[in-house]
Design a protein around this motif. Structure first.
Motif, PDB file in Angstrom:
ATOM      1  N   ASP A 236       1.026  -0.931   0.246  1.00 30.89           N
ATOM      2  CA  ASP A 236       0.126  -0.560   0.382  1.00 30.89           C
ATOM      3  C   ASP A 236       1.198   1.007  -0.157  1.00 30.89           C
ATOM      4  N   ASN A 237       1.955   1.156   0.287  1.00 27.89           N
ATOM      5  CA  ASN A 237       2.687   2.379   0.461  1.00 27.89           C
ATOM      6  C   ASN A 237       4.302   2.540  -0.696  1.00 27.89           C
ATOM      7  N   ALA A 238       4.428   1.795  -1.282  1.00 28.08           N
ATOM      8  CA  ALA A 238       5.033   1.451  -2.066  1.00 28.08           C
ATOM      9  C   ALA A 238       5.193   3.240  -2.475  1.00 28.08           C
ATOM     10  N   ASP A 239       4.193   3.934  -2.687  1.00 23.49           N
ATOM     11  CA  ASP A 239       4.246   4.953  -3.652  1.00 23.49           C
ATOM     12  C   ASP A 239       5.390   5.977  -2.707  1.00 23.49           C
TER      13      ASP A 239
ATOM     14  N   PRO B 109       5.502 -16.608 -12.386  1.00 23.74           N
ATOM     15  CA  PRO B 109       7.165 -15.303 -11.490  1.00 23.74           C
ATOM     16  C   PRO B 109       6.294 -14.260 -10.568  1.00 23.74           C
ATOM     17  N   GLY B 110       7.254 -14.191  -9.494  1.00 22.24           N
ATOM     18  CA  GLY B 110       7.071 -12.847  -9.164  1.00 22.24           C
ATOM     19  C   GLY B 110       6.215 -12.335  -9.853  1.00 22.24           C
ATOM     20  N   VAL B 111       5.555 -10.976  -8.976  1.00 21.03           N
ATOM     21  CA  VAL B 111       4.757  -9.486  -9.249  1.00 21.03           C
ATOM     22  C   VAL B 111       5.397  -8.883  -8.356  1.00 21.03           C
ATOM     23  N   TYR B 112       5.586  -7.216  -9.201  1.00 21.42           N
ATOM     24  CA  TYR B 112       6.388  -6.525  -8.289  1.00 21.42           C
ATOM     25  C   TYR B 112       5.414  -5.781  -9.042  1.00 21.42           C
ATOM     26  N   GLY B 113       4.709  -4.620  -7.962  1.00 22.89           N
ATOM     27  CA  GLY B 113       4.281  -3.203  -8.373  1.00 22.89           C
ATOM     28  C   GLY B 113       5.752  -2.040  -7.791  1.00 22.89           C
ATOM     29  N   PHE B 114       5.221  -1.310  -8.847  1.00 26.27           N
ATOM     30  CA  PHE B 114       6.496  -0.183  -8.800  1.00 26.27           C
ATOM     31  C   PHE B 114       5.463   1.313  -9.119  1.00 26.27           C
TER      32      PHE B 114
ATOM     33  N   LEU C 235      -4.888 -11.167  -7.688  1.00 26.73           N
ATOM     34  CA  LEU C 235      -3.680 -10.946  -6.657  1.00 26.73           C
ATOM     35  C   LEU C 235      -4.159  -9.595  -5.655  1.00 26.73           C
ATOM     36  N   VAL C 236      -4.323 -10.054  -4.104  1.00 26.29           N
ATOM     37  CA  VAL C 236      -4.479  -9.214  -3.217  1.00 26.29           C
ATOM     38  C   VAL C 236      -4.077  -7.579  -3.063  1.00 26.29           C
ATOM     39  N   PRO C 237      -2.781  -7.994  -3.086  1.00 26.07           N
ATOM     40  CA  PRO C 237      -2.310  -6.165  -3.086  1.00 26.07           C
ATOM     41  C   PRO C 237      -3.358  -4.909  -4.017  1.00 26.07           C
ATOM     42  N   VAL C 238      -3.462  -6.027  -5.470  1.00 31.06           N
ATOM     43  CA  VAL C 238      -4.023  -5.293  -6.352  1.00 31.06           C
ATOM     44  C   VAL C 238      -5.156  -5.232  -5.863  1.00 31.06           C
ATOM     45  N   LEU C 239      -5.907  -6.252  -5.500  1.00 32.53           N
ATOM     46  CA  LEU C 239      -7.976  -5.585  -4.871  1.00 32.53           C
ATOM     47  C   LEU C 239      -7.597  -4.156  -3.622  1.00 32.53           C
ATOM     48  N   ARG C 240      -6.705  -4.729  -2.618  1.00 31.06           N
ATOM     49  CA  ARG C 240      -6.599  -3.659  -1.703  1.00 31.06           C
ATOM     50  C   ARG C 240      -6.318  -1.672  -2.863  1.00 31.06           C
ATOM     51  N   LEU C 241      -5.601  -2.034  -3.393  1.00 28.90           N
ATOM     52  CA  LEU C 241      -5.387  -0.569  -3.906  1.00 28.90           C
ATOM     53  C   LEU C 241      -6.304  -0.599  -4.500  1.00 28.90           C
TER      54      LEU C 241
ATOM     55  N   ASP D 240       2.207  -0.935 -13.043  1.00 32.76           N
ATOM     56  CA  ASP D 240       2.564   0.441 -12.998  1.00 32.76           C
ATOM     57  C   ASP D 240       0.836   0.504 -11.602  1.00 32.76           C
ATOM     58  N   VAL D 241       2.007   1.264 -10.716  1.00 31.66           N
ATOM     59  CA  VAL D 241       0.771   1.184  -9.403  1.00 31.66           C
ATOM     60  C   VAL D 241       0.128   2.607 -10.033  1.00 31.66           C
ATOM     61  N   ALA D 242       0.135   3.962 -10.340  1.00 36.33           N
ATOM     62  CA  ALA D 242       0.370   5.172 -10.973  1.00 36.33           C
ATOM     63  C   ALA D 242      -0.813   4.545 -12.514  1.00 36.33           C
ATOM     64  N   ALA D 243      -0.254   3.313 -12.840  1.00 36.49           N
ATOM     65  CA  ALA D 243      -1.489   3.971 -14.215  1.00 36.49           C
ATOM     66  C   ALA D 243      -2.581   3.158 -13.435  1.00 36.49           C
ATOM     67  N   LEU D 244      -2.742   2.055 -12.382  1.00 36.91           N
ATOM     68  CA  LEU D 244      -3.958   1.431 -11.760  1.00 36.91           C
ATOM     69  C   LEU D 244      -4.683   2.893 -11.295  1.00 36.91           C
ATOM     70  N   ARG D 245      -4.116   3.267 -10.718  1.00 36.28           N
ATOM     71  CA  ARG D 245      -5.072   4.637  -9.460  1.00 36.28           C
ATOM     72  C   ARG D 245      -5.195   5.483 -10.722  1.00 36.28           C
ATOM     73  N   GLU D 246      -4.655   6.025 -12.150  1.00 38.19           N
ATOM     74  CA  GLU D 246      -5.502   6.367 -12.756  1.00 38.19           C
ATOM     75  C   GLU D 246      -6.504   6.064 -13.683  1.00 38.19           C
ATOM     76  N   ARG D 247      -5.962   4.453 -13.598  1.00 33.57           N
ATOM     77  CA  ARG D 247      -7.304   4.293 -14.973  1.00 33.57           C
ATOM     78  C   ARG D 247      -9.070   3.862 -13.573  1.00 33.57           C
ATOM     79  N   ALA D 248      -8.151   3.617 -12.865  1.00 33.07           N
ATOM     80  CA  ALA D 248      -9.728   3.829 -11.495  1.00 33.07           C
ATOM     81  C   ALA D 248     -10.245   4.874 -11.553  1.00 33.07           C
ATOM     82  N   ALA D 249      -9.551   5.958 -11.518  1.00 34.39           N
ATOM     83  CA  ALA D 249     -10.269   7.587 -11.341  1.00 34.39           C
ATOM     84  C   ALA D 249     -10.810   7.832 -12.641  1.00 34.39           C
ATOM     85  N   ALA D 250     -10.403   7.054 -14.073  1.00 31.97           N
ATOM     86  CA  ALA D 250     -10.653   7.476 -14.896  1.00 31.97           C
ATOM     87  C   ALA D 250     -12.105   6.867 -14.740  1.00 31.97           C
ATOM     88  N   LEU D 251     -12.356   5.921 -14.561  1.00 25.79           N
ATOM     89  CA  LEU D 251     -13.734   5.371 -14.918  1.00 25.79           C
ATOM     90  C   LEU D 251     -14.548   5.711 -13.359  1.00 25.79           C
ATOM     91  N   ARG D 252     -14.477   6.292 -12.067  1.00 21.97           N
ATOM     92  CA  ARG D 252     -14.827   6.616 -11.565  1.00 21.97           C
ATOM     93  C   ARG D 252     -16.072   8.292 -12.185  1.00 21.97           C
TER      94      ARG D 252
END
Length: 501
Positions: free
Chosen positions: A43-46, A458-463, A122-128, A86-98
Motif C-alpha cells: 500500500d505504501n509503495a508510492d 513468476p514474481g509480480v512487483y508493483g512499482f 492478486l490481493v495487493p491489487v484488490l487492496r489498492l 505500474d501502480v500509477a497506471a492502476l490509480r489513473e484508470r480507477a479515477a478515470a472510471l469513476r
C-alpha cells in the motif's frame, strides 16, 4: 487488429531515459523486494502523494522500471521472468472510471464500480483498488476470499457465477454480499435460503439479450446460445422473468453483461439498453420500483496496439448516456464490473532471452515468457496479439542498428512447438541475455498463470516512479519456489498410490 500493428519495431514512445538512476541501486538485492511482501508495504509503495498526477508517461515509467528491475535483480538468471505492475497506471484508470460515470449521472446517483477479480486475482491489487474507491466482482469462493483478504467490505462485493453451489449462496447472504442469480433453478435455491436471514443483500437476475457475438466468439457472452443468464429472446423467457420478479419482492436488481474483448461498445450499449427496458417493464407490472439497481457488467475492449492514454471510459459513459438516458437519472443504482480495461495497461511481463537460433531461414529468440504467462496469446494468437518490446541485458531500450530490424519468432520455454508469443515480428536483433517485454498484460496474464511443465509462477512487483525518475518496487506475489511446486503436486503424499493394493 493485425499482427503487424501489434508488433511495432520500436518501443512505442520509449526513450533512453531509462538510464536515470533508480532509488535502490543494489544489483544483488533481488531478495530485498521480497522483504516488502506484506500488505502495508504494497500500500505504501508510492513515496509521493498518491493523489498527485504522475510526472511520467506510461511508456517512460515502464522503461525506467525495466532498467531498475535488472539493476535490483528482480529479473536475472535465477529468476528469468517477472511481472511488473505500474501502480500509477492502476490509480489513473480507477479515477478515470469513476469520473466518467460521475460526469454523466444525475447528482445523488449511487454507483458501485466492482473490479472483476478474475482479471487480476492478486490481493495487493484488490487492496489498492479498494483504496481507490472500487469494489470487487467475484465469481468463485476463491475470488471472494481474495476480496475479503484485501479488506473489500461485503456491501461492495458482487457475486456472479453460472455454477454457484447452495453453500456459496448461503455464505454470500450471510456475509451481506450482493448476488446475481444466473437462472430459474438458482432462483429456486434462493427461495429456500432467503427466509433464513432477517436482512438480504441486493439480489439480482442475470439476463442475456442475445444480441450476437463480437470478433472473438469464445469471449462473447450475449450470443443466442450463451451459457450465461436467462435468454430474453427465447420463447416465453421475457414473461418468465417478469413473473420471477413479481413473485419475489426481494429480487431487486437486473444484471446484463454483453461486453468483452472484441465486442464493440455500441453492441455493449444495446445490451445495457435491453436491461434498462426490462427493468422499466418489471416496475410497471409491479406498480412500484421493485428493480432498484441495474448491473451493466464490464467488458470494455482494450487497444493492445498503443501506449497512448485512452478516453474509453468517458467515451463509453457518454455513449450510454445518449443511448439509455434513463439509466443516469438517479432512479437506479448502478453497478459496473470492469476488469481488463482497468488493469491491462498497468502490467508488463519481462523475460530474459536465453538462446537465439534459426530454423528454415527464420530467426528465433527463445525466452522465458510463453504459455505459462501468456496463455491466451499462445493458444489464440490472432485474437490476442501482444506487442513485443526489446531491451538489452542492462535493461536499456534496444533499437535497430539500421533502417530495419530482423524478422524473428519470439518463443517461450514450454515443451510444445506452438509455444510462441509472436511470429514473424520485425524487431531489433535479439541476443542471449537481452530482455523482451510484453506490455498490456496487467489483466489475465501474470495473475493467472498456466502450470505447464511445472514452471514456477513468476514474481509480480508493483512499482512507482517519482518526479526524479527514481523507481521503487514492492512485492505483490513472490516467485514460486521448487519446493512449493513439489508440495502443490502432492509431494506430501508421495507413497499414496504405491500403498494401494
Amino acid at each position: 487488429m493485425s499482427a503487424s500493428r501489434a508488433g511495432r519495431t520500436d518501443n512505442a514512445d520509449s526513450t533512453n531515459s531509462a538510464d536515470s538512476t533508480d532509488s535502490t541501486d543494489n544489483a544483488d538485492n533481488a531478495d530485498n523486494a521480497d522483504n516488502a511482501d506484506n500488505a502495508d508495504n504494497a500500500d505504501n509503495a508510492d513515496s509521493t502523494d498518491s493523489t498527485a498526477a504522475p510526472v511520467h508517461h506510461l511508456s517512460h515509467r515502464r522503461d525506467l522500471a525495466v532498467r531498475a528491475a535488472v539493476r535490483q535483480g528482480l529479473v536475472d538468471e535465477r529468476r528469468p521472468v517477472a511481472g511488473l505492475l505500474d501502480v500509477a497506471a492502476l490509480r489513473e484508470r480507477a479515477a478515470a472510471l469513476r469520473a466518467a460515470f460521475d460526469d454523466v449521472s444525475a447528482p445523488g446517483t449511487t454507483a458501485l464500480h466492482a473490479f472483476a477479480v478474475k482479471a487480476a486475482s492478486l490481493v495487493p491489487v484488490l487492496r489498492l483498488l479498494r483504496d481507490a474507491g472500487l469494489g470487487a466482482e467475484v465469481a468463485s469462493p476463491g475470488e471472494l476470499a481474495l476480496a475479503r483478504a484485501a479488506g473489500v467490505p461485503p456491501e461492495r462485493i458482487v457475486l456472479d457465477s453460472p455454477a454457484k453451489t447452495t453453500e456459496e449462496l448461503r455464505e454470500a447472504l450471510r456475509l451481506g454480499v450482493a448476488v446475481n442469480a444466473d437462472n430459474p433453478q438458482e432462483l429456486a435455491r434462493l427461495d429456500a435460503l432467503v427466509p433464513e436471514f432477517d436482512q438480504q443483500p441486493p439480489i439480482g437476475l442475470r439476463v442475456n439479450p442475445q444480441l450476437g457475438a463480437g470478433s472473438i466468439n469464445a469471449m462473447s457472452t450475449a450470443t443466442a446460445t450463451s451459457k450465461f443468464g436467462v435468454p430474453l429472446r427465447d420463447a416465453g423467457a421475457r414473461e418468465e422473468v417478469r413473473r420471477a420478479f413479481l413473485a419475489r419482492p426481494w429480487l431487486s436488481r437486473l444484471h446484463v453483461h454483453s461486453g468483452s474483448q472484441g465486442v464493440p461498445p455500441e453492441l455493449m450499449a444495446e445490451g445495457v439498453a435491453a436491461g434498462h427496458e426490462l427493468a422499466e417493464e418489471v416496475n410497471a407490472a409491479a406498480g412500484r420500483r421493485q428493480v432498484t439497481g441495474i448491473d451493466i457488467g464490464g467488458g470494455l475492449p482494450v487497444d493492445f496496439t498503443t501506449d497512448e492514454p485512452a478516453d474509453d471510459f468517458a467515451a463509453y459513459a457518454a455513449l450510454l448516456r445518449r443511448r439509455v438516458p434513463g439509466l443516469f437519472d438517479g432512479r437506479y443504482a448502478l453497478v459496473t464490473e470492469f476488469g481488463r480495461a482497468l488493469a491491462a495497461k498497468a502490467g508488463t511481463v519481462l523475460a530474459r532471452v536465453e538462446y537465439t537460433k534459426s530454423a528454415g531461414g527464420r530467426a528465433i529468440a527463445v525466452t522465458h515468457a510463453g504459455a505459462q504467462t501468456a496463455v491466451r496469446t499462445v493458444f489464440a494468437p490472432d485474437a490476442w496479439p501482444l506487442r513485443v518490446l526489446t531491451y538489452d541485458a542492462a535493461g536499456g531500450v534496444k533499437t535497430t542498428s539500421g533502417a530495419r530490424g530482423v524478422v524473428q519468432d519470439v518463443a517461450g520455454p514450454c515443451c510444445f512447438a506452438g509455444d510462441l508469443v509472436a511470429t514473424g515480428r520485425e524487431l531489433p536483433e535479439l541476443a542471449p541475455g537481452d530482455l523482451v517485454a510484453l506490455p498490456d498484460t496487467g489483466a489475465y496474464y501474470f495473475s493467472t498463470p498456466f502450470g505447464y511443465n511445472s514452471l514456477p509462477r513468476p514474481g509480480v512487483y508493483g512499482f512507482t516512479v517519482d518526479r526524479f525518475g527514481e523507481v521503487r518496487f514492492a512485492t505483490v506475489r513472490r516467485a514460486q519456489t521448487l519446493a512449493e511446486i513439489v508440495a502443490e503436486a502432492g509431494g506430501a503424499h508421495d507413497d499414496a498410490l504405491t500403498a494401494l493394493r
